[in-house]
Design a protein around this motif. Structure first.
Motif, PDB file in Angstrom:
ATOM      1  N   ASP A 105       0.824  -1.211   0.000  1.00  0.00           N
ATOM      2  CA  ASP A 105       0.000   0.000   0.000  1.00  0.00           C
ATOM      3  C   ASP A 105       0.858   1.261   0.000  1.00  0.00           C
ATOM      4  O   ASP A 105       1.932   1.294   0.606  1.00  0.00           O
ATOM      5  N   VAL A 106       0.354   2.280  -0.682  1.00  0.00           N
ATOM      6  CA  VAL A 106       0.963   3.614  -0.628  1.00  0.00           C
ATOM      7  C   VAL A 106      -0.162   4.604  -0.346  1.00  0.00           C
ATOM      8  O   VAL A 106      -1.114   4.705  -1.120  1.00  0.00           O
ATOM      9  N   LYS A 119      -3.194   3.640  -2.706  1.00  0.00           N
ATOM     10  CA  LYS A 119      -2.981   2.479  -3.579  1.00  0.00           C
ATOM     11  C   LYS A 119      -2.990   1.245  -2.700  1.00  0.00           C
ATOM     12  O   LYS A 119      -2.131   1.061  -1.847  1.00  0.00           O
ATOM     13  N   THR A 120      -3.984   0.386  -2.885  1.00  0.00           N
ATOM     14  CA  THR A 120      -4.130  -0.784  -2.034  1.00  0.00           C
ATOM     15  C   THR A 120      -4.678  -1.945  -2.856  1.00  0.00           C
ATOM     16  O   THR A 120      -4.780  -1.853  -4.088  1.00  0.00           O
ATOM     17  N   GLN A 121      -5.025  -3.038  -2.186  1.00  0.00           N
ATOM     18  CA  GLN A 121      -5.573  -4.183  -2.900  1.00  0.00           C
ATOM     19  C   GLN A 121      -6.453  -5.008  -1.975  1.00  0.00           C
ATOM     20  O   GLN A 121      -6.318  -4.949  -0.750  1.00  0.00           O
ATOM     21  N   PRO A 126      -5.924  -4.828  -7.475  1.00  0.00           N
ATOM     22  CA  PRO A 126      -5.472  -3.470  -7.115  1.00  0.00           C
ATOM     23  C   PRO A 126      -6.591  -2.436  -7.184  1.00  0.00           C
ATOM     24  O   PRO A 126      -7.433  -2.452  -8.078  1.00  0.00           O
ATOM     25  N   PHE A 127      -6.574  -1.532  -6.205  1.00  0.00           N
ATOM     26  CA  PHE A 127      -7.518  -0.421  -6.150  1.00  0.00           C
ATOM     27  C   PHE A 127      -6.759   0.872  -5.872  1.00  0.00           C
ATOM     28  O   PHE A 127      -5.691   0.864  -5.262  1.00  0.00           O
ATOM     29  N   LEU A 128      -7.333   1.976  -6.328  1.00  0.00           N
ATOM     30  CA  LEU A 128      -6.818   3.303  -6.010  1.00  0.00           C
ATOM     31  C   LEU A 128      -7.977   4.086  -5.405  1.00  0.00           C
ATOM     32  O   LEU A 128      -8.867   4.548  -6.112  1.00  0.00           O
ATOM     33  N   GLY A 239      -4.361   1.104 -10.397  1.00  0.00           N
ATOM     34  CA  GLY A 239      -5.454   0.507  -9.639  1.00  0.00           C
ATOM     35  C   GLY A 239      -6.802   1.044 -10.081  1.00  0.00           C
ATOM     36  O   GLY A 239      -6.908   2.129 -10.654  1.00  0.00           O
ATOM     37  N   LYS A 240      -7.851   0.275  -9.805  1.00  0.00           N
ATOM     38  CA  LYS A 240      -9.205   0.703 -10.127  1.00  0.00           C
ATOM     39  C   LYS A 240      -9.597   1.848  -9.199  1.00  0.00           C
ATOM     40  O   LYS A 240      -9.570   1.718  -7.975  1.00  0.00           O
ATOM     41  N   ILE A 241      -9.975   2.996  -9.768  1.00  0.00           N
ATOM     42  CA  ILE A 241     -10.291   4.174  -8.968  1.00  0.00           C
ATOM     43  C   ILE A 241     -11.697   4.055  -8.373  1.00  0.00           C
ATOM     44  O   ILE A 241     -12.676   3.856  -9.098  1.00  0.00           O
ATOM     45  N   VAL A 242     -11.763   4.149  -7.046  1.00  0.00           N
ATOM     46  CA  VAL A 242     -13.039   4.094  -6.340  1.00  0.00           C
ATOM     47  C   VAL A 242     -13.016   5.116  -5.208  1.00  0.00           C
ATOM     48  O   VAL A 242     -11.959   5.554  -4.757  1.00  0.00           O
TER      49      VAL A 242
END
Length: 280
Positions: A105-106, A119-121, A126-128, A239-242
């Motif tokens: 993660d960042v 930035k995580t998962q 991956p998700f942003l 990552g997928k932006i949510v």
């Protein structure tokens, strides 16, 4: 007290505008485990429970690095590979971690714009997460203490939170939800005049060096200002932006799926390289 708050805020603004610096802060974190098994569980001996608790406790003790300038920062785990533990395998309880959830993660903050990008998962996907920073209703205090060479001031806020705990009863996983009022205490120093801190914490007239919410503790152990090696802070992009709300909804759905798997197995693959097995 209001006069004190106003004076501190004015000093903070004047000091911050007069300086332009970068820095790096090292934080050690620890968290109490909420996993329990109960007594006389089939296939789970006391020795196995104790071994698993020790392993989980170790997983909750981590080191993070905050790199910052006046208005932006990144916060990420300082990852080190652990040596395999043959005793854990022989005990019948095995917790294997290759990086672990959150290790990549960042967490990026823009204090000026009051936004963040995380930035995580979730289980390898991956998700942003992009959203506004939380506004903490800090109550400032004149109480002080030293952390290292820095004089720190106390601040706190209180809010109601939902706690989720997991337990194993007769081989089945149980989830319990409770609500409680939690007071979070922060210690910040105006000697480093940036409104920042670990994780998503910010909003105080100085860098936060310690956070304690009663269950998790974050303590700064090292600070380096204006290091020789240039610090470059950039917002993560992959990552997928949510939104934060959407991410929490997805996370809950995946957690519910994981709990269903645990009900029918002696173990479960948690994703991100983590697997828990109970029994032979």
């Amino acid at each position: 007290m209001k006069a004190l708050h106003f004076l501190v805020a004015i000093l903070f603004i004047n000091t911050l505008s007069a300086q332009n610096f970068t820095g790096k802060a090292i934080y050690k974190t620890s968290r109490k485990s909420t996993i329990s098994f109960g007594k006389n569980q089939p296939g789970i001996t006391d020795k196995m429970q104790e071994e698993l608790k020790k392993r989980m406790q170790k997983m909750n003790q981590k080191t993070f690095i905050l790199e910052f300038d006046k208005t932006t920062s990144t916060y990420k785990e300082d990852v080190k590979l652990d040596n395999p533990n043959p005793m854990a395998a022989r005990s019948g309880v095995m917790v294997m971690s290759f990086g672990g959830s959150g290790s990549t993660d960042v967490y990026y903050k823009n204090i000026k714009d009051q936004t963040f990008s995380n930035k995580t998962q979730i289980m390898g996907k991956p998700f942003l997460v992009k959203d506004k920073l939380e506004l903490y209703n800090w109550e400032l205090s004149s109480e002080t203490k030293n952390i290292g060479m820095y004089t720190c001031y106390k601040a706190s806020y209180t809010k109601e939170v939902e706690n989720i705990s997991f337990s194993m009863v007769n081989g089945e996983s149980k989830e319990a939800k409770t609500k409680e009022t939690v007071t979070t205490t922060a210690w910040y120093t105006t000697q480093i005049p940036i409104s920042n801190g670990p994780k998503d914490y910010q909003g105080l007239p100085g860098l936060i060096l310690e956070i304690n919410d009663g269950k998790s503790l974050i303590v700064c152990t090292e600070i380096e200002l204006n290091p020789e090696k240039e610090i470059k802070i950039s917002e993560p992009e992959k990552g997928k932006i949510v939104s934060k709300k959407k991410f929490i909804k997805i996370q809950k759905k995946k957690n519910d799926e994981m709990m269903e798997k645990m009900k029918s197995r002696k173990g479960v693959e948690l994703g991100n390289g983590i697997q828990i097995k109970m029994g032979g």
